[in-house]
Design a protein around this motif. Structure first.
Motif, short mmCIF file in Angstrom:
data_model
loop_
_atom_site.label_atom_id
_atom_site.label_comp_id
_atom_site.label_asym_id
_atom_site.label_seq_id
_atom_site.Cartn_x
_atom_site.Cartn_y
_atom_site.Cartn_z
N VAL A 70 96.84 71.21 31.76
CA VAL A 70 98.26 71.38 31.38
C VAL A 70 99.08 71.64 32.65
CG1 VAL A 70 99.89 72.89 30.18
CG2 VAL A 70 97.76 72.23 29.06
N LEU A 125 109.47 72.09 28.12
CA LEU A 125 108.15 72.23 27.51
C LEU A 125 107.15 72.82 28.51
CD1 LEU A 125 106.47 71.35 24.91
CD2 LEU A 125 105.66 69.54 26.39
N MET A 126 107.17 72.32 29.75
CA MET A 126 106.21 72.78 30.75
C MET A 126 106.46 74.23 31.11
SD MET A 126 106.18 69.27 32.95
CE MET A 126 105.64 67.77 32.13
N THR A 184 92.42 75.73 24.93
CA THR A 184 93.41 74.91 25.63
C THR A 184 92.94 74.70 27.07
OG1 THR A 184 95.21 75.71 24.26
CG2 THR A 184 95.81 74.82 26.40
N TYR A 237 94.04 86.24 27.89
CA TYR A 237 93.93 86.03 29.33
C TYR A 237 95.28 85.89 30.02
CZ TYR A 237 93.62 81.47 27.03
OH TYR A 237 93.81 80.41 26.18
N LEU A 241 105.25 76.37 28.26
CA LEU A 241 103.79 76.46 28.18
C LEU A 241 103.25 77.47 29.19
CD1 LEU A 241 102.75 72.73 27.58
CD2 LEU A 241 102.17 74.67 26.12
N TYR A 267 101.33 80.92 28.41
CA TYR A 267 100.03 81.27 29.01
C TYR A 267 100.08 82.67 29.62
CZ TYR A 267 96.31 81.38 32.49
OH TYR A 267 95.25 81.75 33.26
N LEU A 315 101.13 66.13 27.12
CA LEU A 315 100.70 67.48 27.49
C LEU A 315 100.13 68.25 26.30
CD1 LEU A 315 100.91 68.71 30.28
CD2 LEU A 315 103.08 69.73 29.61
N PHE A 316 100.68 67.97 25.12
CA PHE A 316 100.26 68.70 23.93
C PHE A 316 98.82 68.39 23.53
CE2 PHE A 316 104.32 70.48 22.73
CZ PHE A 316 103.89 71.61 22.05
N ILE A 342 90.16 80.10 34.07
CA ILE A 342 91.54 80.18 33.58
C ILE A 342 91.61 80.80 32.18
CG2 ILE A 342 91.86 77.94 32.40
CD1 ILE A 342 94.43 77.71 34.19
N SER A 343 90.47 80.83 31.46
CA SER A 343 90.49 81.49 30.15
C SER A 343 89.61 82.74 30.15
CB SER A 343 90.07 80.50 29.05
OG SER A 343 89.23 79.50 29.55
N VAL A 363 96.50 71.14 24.36
CA VAL A 363 96.65 72.40 23.66
C VAL A 363 95.87 72.31 22.35
CG1 VAL A 363 98.27 74.07 22.70
CG2 VAL A 363 98.91 72.71 24.69
N TRP A 383 94.01 74.67 30.06
CA TRP A 383 95.22 75.06 30.80
C TRP A 383 95.27 74.44 32.19
CZ3 TRP A 383 99.25 76.72 28.42
CH2 TRP A 383 99.11 77.45 27.23
#
Lengths: 295, 325
Positions: free
Chosen positions: A263, B132-133, A258, B146, B136, B140, A249-250, A57-58, A253, A260
């Motif tokens: 998240v 918020l979701m 992060t 990425y 985010l 991303y 959720l934060f 994912i990154s 981060v 993700w």
């Protein structure tokens, strides 16, 4: 289901206007698909991302479909070190449920009485309710924070239950008021002649008739409390185990990295139940938010 | 209580003892609501105004009154004009964009086509999901290393740079070297798009509700009289949508003004107040700077702005008009 929708919607319109040409219907379907995709894309990325590994994912360049499906993300996320996620889910459920119950307990009698009776200060009370509906926790959060500080309620469920209930009771009162007001007085009077008291008129006669209003009010309040962020992030900043999912959720981060996949996994877990509730009341979605302003 | 007549007329000639009795009977029904509003809305508002005249230590201890010194501090901040300007741009651009796009969406979704219900349900998702979701995941998608959309834009950029017309500046302007997420004004522009995106469902649904009050025979009559579809829309449909449009606009102004999560995610990591609105600046004062007194002061200013908008709502939309006096 699609065929039924089509029939239901095409018939009345073709009665009033010229029949829609097939070519135009196809154009509309294409536009509908494009529109649906535009609104779905972020959530598809979210869903697919929740199945990826942290490495994938990154990665640069990014992948769209996961190369390896990590369904276990939905298991491992409950025991991560960043945040006590099971506690956060419990908090979200407790705060949203109890705030919804309190909202209903407060707004139902107020809506009933203001719709059925005249009393001094009635318009003033309704005005106050309307004012509250236009206010949001964000603009009052410093005052709420100072009040909770003085009462020792910072970092507690009680503070967030009260805040969510107070800022949603106006909406609940408003929509239920319009439902109660739509029941003819004759119905109430008939029950009264038969010997029912005010409480019985409410519970036996009115409640069975206004349950669609109650469902709408309950779902709206529940969703608002479920997603509340601005007050929670301040009031619960010192209590990680009491934080709802939206605030927790934060924790994933980070400044340099992060997680993700978590998240997105947490987001999916939070969104799906709420989306189901909203879809149930799709047709009534606006009735109350703007009750009184649209006739 | 059982002998109470239904809907007693509000007769001004009724004696004060009657009025007192009416009030006494109403009390158990409305008191819980009243207490909740007073304790969680009115009292904190008052406490906020009081706090704005105090000096509060970082641990929350009241160090005594300072008069209007906090206001002098806030209005003396060199960042403030920029913050106010950004707040104005933020509210005007987001609300205007939301209303225009929602008018188009509602016009389209009011037409009959197979699958309309499914499209309408999909439109709900950004409303049901926490802001918020949504922010985010869009962050991303635009992440410089990425992010999927960022990657796509970089490919378009490369393609444009190789094209004979050299249109690559189009993407460079928006994209830059660091993507959309780490610098001004690109991050702020992206935040505006996100804010419009999450405001569309509510606004579109409000307008769709407004469409229900537009009688089909009026549209039909306009068509029979030879009006073009644009003229029908401009002079028949739009005026009838006015109440819904007004309500949606004003509720959006309040929501967008109070919006916090979007800018927190997209510009919150930038130091200082160079990317803030008055609302996000207030949160920074409260949480990052731990200055409850200054946060309260800015909140009072924000509160004043919200009250003005509410007054405009009461005056323009007259939401209490539907209630029988």
């Amino acid at each position: 289901m699609m065929a039924r929708t089509q029939a239901a919607h095409l018939r009345p319109s073709s009665r009033y206007t010229s029949p829609v040409e097939p070519g135009r219907v196809w154009l509309r379907i294409c536009m509908g698909v494009v529109l649906a995709l535009l609104f779905l894309v972020p959530y598809i990325v979210m869903l697919l991302g929740s199945f990826k590994s942290l490495a994938e994912i990154s990665r640069t360049p990014p992948t769209f479909i996961p190369q390896q499906w990590h369904l276990d993300n939905y298991i491992t996320m409950w025991s991560v070190s960043e945040t006590p996620l099971p506690d956060n889910l419990l908090s979200t459920i407790v705060i949203a449920s109890l705030a919804t119950l309190l909202t209903l307990a407060v707004s139902l009698p107020a809506a009933f009485y203001t719709a059925k009776y005249r009393f001094p200060g009635r318009m003033a009370f309704l005005f106050l309710v309307l004012m509250t509906q236009m206010l949001q926790p964000a603009v009052l959060v410093t005052g709420l924070f100072r009040e909770a500080f003085a009462l020792g309620l910072n970092g507690t469920w009680a503070a967030m239950i009260l805040i969510n209930a107070a800022f949603n009771m106006s909406f609940g009162t408003w929509i239920l008021h319009s439902f109660f007001a739509s029941i003819p007085t004759e119905v109430d009077e008939a029950a009264r002649i038969d010997g029912a008291n005010t409480w019985q008129v409410l519970t036996r006669i009115n409640l069975p008739l206004i349950w669609p209003g109650i469902v709408t009010a309950v779902i709206f309040t529940f969703v608002a409390a479920w997603n509340e962020f601005a007050a929670s992030v301040v009031i619960l900043s010192s209590a990680p185990t009491r934080q709802p999912l939206s605030v927790a959720l934060f924790s994933f981060v980070g400044q340099y990295q992060t997680k993700w996949q978590y998240v997105f996994g947490v987001s999916i877990v939070a969104i799906v139940p709420v989306l189901i509730l909203f879809a149930i009341i799709q047709n009534k979605l606006v009735a109350g938010l703007t009750a009184g302003s649209i006739k | 209580m059982s002998a109470l007549p239904m809907l007693p007329a509000a007769d001004p000639r009724r004696g004060s003892s009657h009025r007192l009795r009416d009030l006494g009977r109403a009390t158990p029904w409305i008191l819980p609501g009243l207490v909740l509003i007073i304790a969680v809305v009115l009292f904190p508002a008052g406490l906020m105004i009081y706090t704005s005249t105090r000096r509060i230590s970082q641990s929350g201890v009241d160090r005594g009154g300072v008069g209007l010194a906090n206001y002098a501090t806030i209005f003396g901040l060199s960042d403030l004009p920029g913050v106010l300007l950004r707040t104005l741009i933020w509210v005007v651009v987001v609300v205007a964009g939301t209303v225009v796009v929602s008018l188009v969406l509602a016009h389209f979704l009011n037409k009959a086509f197979p699958g309309r219900t499914i499209v309408r349900i999909i439109l709900i998702i950004p409303w049901a999901a926490s802001v918020l979701m949504t922010t985010l995941v869009i962050y991303y998608m635009f992440e410089p290393n990425y992010g999927l959309v960022n990657n796509l834009l970089m490919r378009i950029h490369a393609w444009l740079a190789n094209s004979p017309l050299h249109l690559d500046w189009l993407v460079t302007f928006a994209n830059g070297d660091y993507g959309f997420t780490k610098r001004m004004p690109a991050a702020f522009i992206l935040a505006i798009f996100v804010a419009i995106f999450v405001s569309l469902p509510f606004t579109t649904y409000t307008l769709l509700a407004g469409y229900q009050s537009v009688p089909k025979d009026v549209i039909e009559a306009a068509c029979v009289d030879g009006a073009t579809s644009w003229r029908t829309y401009r002079y028949v449909t739009l005026p009838m949508l006015r109440p819904a449009l007004m309500a949606a606009t004003i509720i959006n102004i309040i929501n967008v003004f109070n919006s916090y999560p979007i800018l927190k995610v997209l510009t919150g990591s930038m130091p200082g107040f160079g990317a803030d609105t008055t609302t996000t600046m207030m949160f920074k004062l409260l949480q990052t700077n731990q200055r409850a007194d200054l946060a309260a002061t800015l909140s009072v200013v924000n509160f004043g702005i919200v009250i003005v908008v509410i007054a405009a709502y009461m005056w323009l939309v007259k939401p209490l008009k539907g209630v029988d006096e």
